[in-house]
Design a protein around this motif. Sequence first.
Motif, PDB file in Angstrom:
ATOM      1  N   SER A 119       0.858  -1.282  -0.171  1.00  0.00           N
ATOM      2  CA  SER A 119      -0.139   0.066   0.239  1.00  0.00           C
ATOM      3  C   SER A 119       0.929   1.188   0.117  1.00  0.00           C
ATOM      4  O   SER A 119       2.247   1.278   0.180  1.00  0.00           O
ATOM      5  CB  SER A 119      -0.768  -0.044   1.272  1.00  0.00           C
TER       6      SER A 119
ATOM      7  N   GLU B  76      -2.121   5.914   2.168  1.00  0.00           N
ATOM      8  CA  GLU B  76      -3.078   4.914   2.950  1.00  0.00           C
ATOM      9  C   GLU B  76      -2.495   4.659   4.382  1.00  0.00           C
ATOM     10  O   GLU B  76      -3.596   4.755   5.287  1.00  0.00           O
ATOM     11  CB  GLU B  76      -3.202   3.663   1.959  1.00  0.00           C
TER      12      GLU B  76
ATOM     13  N   ILE C  42      -4.867   5.239   7.773  1.00  0.00           N
ATOM     14  CA  ILE C  42      -5.209   4.126   8.669  1.00  0.00           C
ATOM     15  C   ILE C  42      -4.672   4.321   9.976  1.00  0.00           C
ATOM     16  O   ILE C  42      -5.250   3.932  11.048  1.00  0.00           O
ATOM     17  CB  ILE C  42      -4.735   2.711   8.147  1.00  0.00           C
TER      18      ILE C  42
ATOM     19  N   ILE D  47      -8.623   5.112   0.882  1.00  0.00           N
ATOM     20  CA  ILE D  47      -8.465   3.681   1.302  1.00  0.00           C
ATOM     21  C   ILE D  47      -9.116   2.960   0.283  1.00  0.00           C
ATOM     22  O   ILE D  47     -10.176   3.197  -0.371  1.00  0.00           O
ATOM     23  CB  ILE D  47      -9.301   3.255   2.491  1.00  0.00           C
ATOM     24  N   GLY D  48      -8.418   1.485  -0.098  1.00  0.00           N
ATOM     25  CA  GLY D  48      -8.961   0.534  -1.128  1.00  0.00           C
ATOM     26  C   GLY D  48      -7.968   1.023  -2.546  1.00  0.00           C
ATOM     27  O   GLY D  48      -8.226   0.398  -3.457  1.00  0.00           O
TER      28      GLY D  48
ATOM     29  N   THR E 236      -3.736  -2.729   3.200  1.00  0.00           N
ATOM     30  CA  THR E 236      -4.525  -2.212   4.115  1.00  0.00           C
ATOM     31  C   THR E 236      -5.074  -2.943   5.398  1.00  0.00           C
ATOM     32  O   THR E 236      -4.924  -2.382   6.434  1.00  0.00           O
ATOM     33  CB  THR E 236      -5.947  -2.029   3.412  1.00  0.00           C
TER      34      THR E 236
ATOM     35  N   LEU F  66      -3.749  -1.983   9.016  1.00  0.00           N
ATOM     36  CA  LEU F  66      -4.806  -1.786  10.130  1.00  0.00           C
ATOM     37  C   LEU F  66      -4.317  -2.651  11.504  1.00  0.00           C
ATOM     38  O   LEU F  66      -4.534  -2.298  12.796  1.00  0.00           O
ATOM     39  CB  LEU F  66      -6.036  -2.280   9.736  1.00  0.00           C
TER      40      LEU F  66
END
Length: 345
Positions: A125, A129, A133, A179-180, A187, A191
């Motif tokens: 990522s 991002e 997160i 995000i995504g 991700t 997290l």
Amino acid sequence: MKPMETESRIREEGAEKADTSVTRQQKNDEALRDRGKTAAYLAAVGSAVIIGFSFLFVKIALDTAHPLDTLAHRFTASFAVLALAAAFGWIRVKLRPRELAHLLPLALMYPSLFFAFQAFGLAYSTSSEAGIIHATVPIFTALLAAVVLKEFAGMRQILFILLSAAGVVYIFVMKGAAIGSGALLGTVLILVSAGCMAAYSVLARRMTQRFKVMEMTFAMTLIGFVFFNGMSVIRHLLAGTLPAYFKPLGSLPFLGSVLYLGILSSMVTAMLNNYALSKLEASKAGVFSHLSTLVTMAAGALLLGEQLLYYHFVGAALIVLGVVGTNLPGSRKKPVRSTGRSMTR
């Protein structure tokens, strides 16, 4: 004057003196608590400033070495400094194997698992991002603190935590992050790393009631040193590239970056965070992590010539307002009970 009246007056005067003594002691205790909280706030801000600048040094280090090698050399520098300080008697650390085992879960959450999941997550990522997160850390911390420590945040405090997180998210979203946009695996890993950081904050809050700040820092650094060097050496042995483990040490920019990351961004921030968590509720201390975003922005503008746009200032205002609001007096709280050794044995 009658003897009984004299005796009664003496008792009254004694009671007044006792009340005055108790009041004076209470005032002294309150003053000590206030000074301790002020120092804790300064420690939390100092940690955020150091971490904010660390991203620049991480970029420099990763230009030369693999993320695992960077982490290995980073914690080698941290542990070398602490071991040297202990050998010369500059710091006192008395940890028996049983006590070290009690600190193992704390050290595994941070730095070991936090940095490991973060390093592998960044491979799948973007840093933007990851920044979004990472803004969830104080939210996870507040939830875990309520469940584990019974430190319940009031509605006002929760709203200010969300406001501060919104400021971080706003900055990254305005920069074009979402995000995504990267792989789902990245991700998830980032997290999980955020969850590890939150778990560390809650565990450290409890452990500060049993261990000294320096003992906690030493254990965290030792286990990080063993963990990341072990992972790095195993990776090189499997690939047949063990000499490459030492190769980055010939680069002066890499060495300078590793010294900053190891001594300041790992060792010193661990001490500052542990101290802050010994004086402040986990949710209040955790929200200071958002300030590192502001420092990173300022460092990019001052040192790299990056442009600051209006949304940077809007996001910064939200972050600062959220941090200040979270730490205003009046929030509901329940202090952690001491279950063992005092920090100031």
